[in-house]
Design an enzyme around this catalytic site. Sequence first.
Site, PDB file in Angstrom:
ATOM      1  CG  ASP A  42      -0.338  -0.465   2.498  1.00  0.00           C
ATOM      2  OD1 ASP A  42       0.722  -1.110   2.513  1.00  0.00           O
ATOM      3  OD2 ASP A  42      -0.936  -0.144   3.534  1.00  0.00           O
ATOM      4  CD  GLU A  46       8.014   1.214   6.230  1.00  0.00           C
ATOM      5  OE1 GLU A  46       6.887   0.709   6.327  1.00  0.00           O
ATOM      6  OE2 GLU A  46       8.204   2.432   6.059  1.00  0.00           O
TER       7      GLU A  46
END
Length: 490
Positions: free
Chosen positions: A245, A452
């Site tokens: 996403d 991340e």
Amino acid sequence: FLPRLAAAAAGSNASGSSSSNEPAIPGANASAAELYQFGVKVHGLWGLLCREVSPDVAAHPERHSLLPLPNRTVVPGDRFREVYYWDSYWVIRGLIVSQMLTTAEGMLGNLMSMLERVGHVPNGARVYYINRSQPPLLSAMVRTVYESLPSGTNSSALIRRALPLLVSEHQYWTSPPKAVRLQGKDGTVHELSRYWAAWYQPRPESYREDAALALNVTGTSDPAQNPAAARLYHDLASGAESGWDYSSRWFGDNKTLATVRTTQIIPADLNAWLYQMESNIAWMANITGDAAVAERFTAAAAARKQAIQELLWDEAEGMWRDGILSPTVNSTNSSSTNPDQVYTLTQNPHVFASNFVPLWTGITEGSASQGAAVVQALKASGLIGPAGIATTLYPTGQQWDYPNGWPPLQHMLIEGSRLYGGPAGAELAQQLARTWVGVNLNVFNATGAMHEKYDVSAPGGLIGGGGEYKPQVGFGWSNGVLLDFLNKYF
């Protein structure tokens, strides 16, 4: 802990070398001592990411958005303060390298607890995530932990508890409307799955962003006023279920979020993970002596493999591709929930890292030529940059697009190449794994953190960006992939 690197570093110390004048390991551009110390620092991050849910969550659930969990867990970090489903696979890989098997088993227990209570593993351990799941990797986590348990432990107890729960998770992913019927070239009807969240409103965790997009695209943020707004919210939530996403992979125009159409896509990677789940369930049933379940899921895996190879494999280009749904004659539309509807597929011609994920699931096992073809296609794809494998070729500003490289994709494509890509695959895996470790080390030295995602377009790597939120640090799956690579490729 990291025995080969530790021995190499100790050997250098014994010879009187310092890390500054010790020869660098090719690819990583760092000495064994530097890499070992980096591993030790990342190992130390687990304590910062460990959480335990308060007993008050179970006693007074109306006061909390958290879901109760029976065991301590490791979270991704930064804004992600709860456990997430697919992140946990790579966290567990790292915990195993760190010899923290009790924590890894506890994480499995948490995921199985949610599966038992909710009927599927939610996207994350919050009440507002129950409307959807995430990539179904629980069976892979169970198998990874089982194969890491020392001999003499009661490892079969883990399999006995997991097996019926995994069968129920399989039903969740293979029932309509997630499961759809697809017509093959010869008229045979196959079944494959898609992402389909049970949600038609703005996501609570991203309410403002979703409502603003709907207002811009449909003229209203109220799904009751315009069915197009409800469809948009549904595709956004289903895109979040994918873990990607967001990405051009889900966009009708390959460029803009306004054209998101997640539910109209049959993802190659999702169905490969389900093939892996079916294979793992059959393997576990054989361990427990349940011949009926073993036979059923061996057949299910074979049927899914046949469908994937017939409908999603691109022989000319040497990769799998997502399928775009088209209703057959006399059908309604590609967002229908009619379980009897039959679709045809058109392969998405664009290049995404997910096109190569099926290799990791073992779907080419027994076909060395196909595995080698996938490795060659990956090398020629344009995805491999100076600092790792890009997610796509398309710079849309979304975080699951170019130039970002994500740790789980590095791991699956590298390990898939090593396991099933023959000599060329093993060579590519070594090269890419060492490059990724070097990128992580460079950015860690510059920022003091594990991130991340990373920008793979520049030599040495940069912090990744784009998407709905600022770059995050911590970071669970980044740490796990880094430790696994240090353990395997040095």
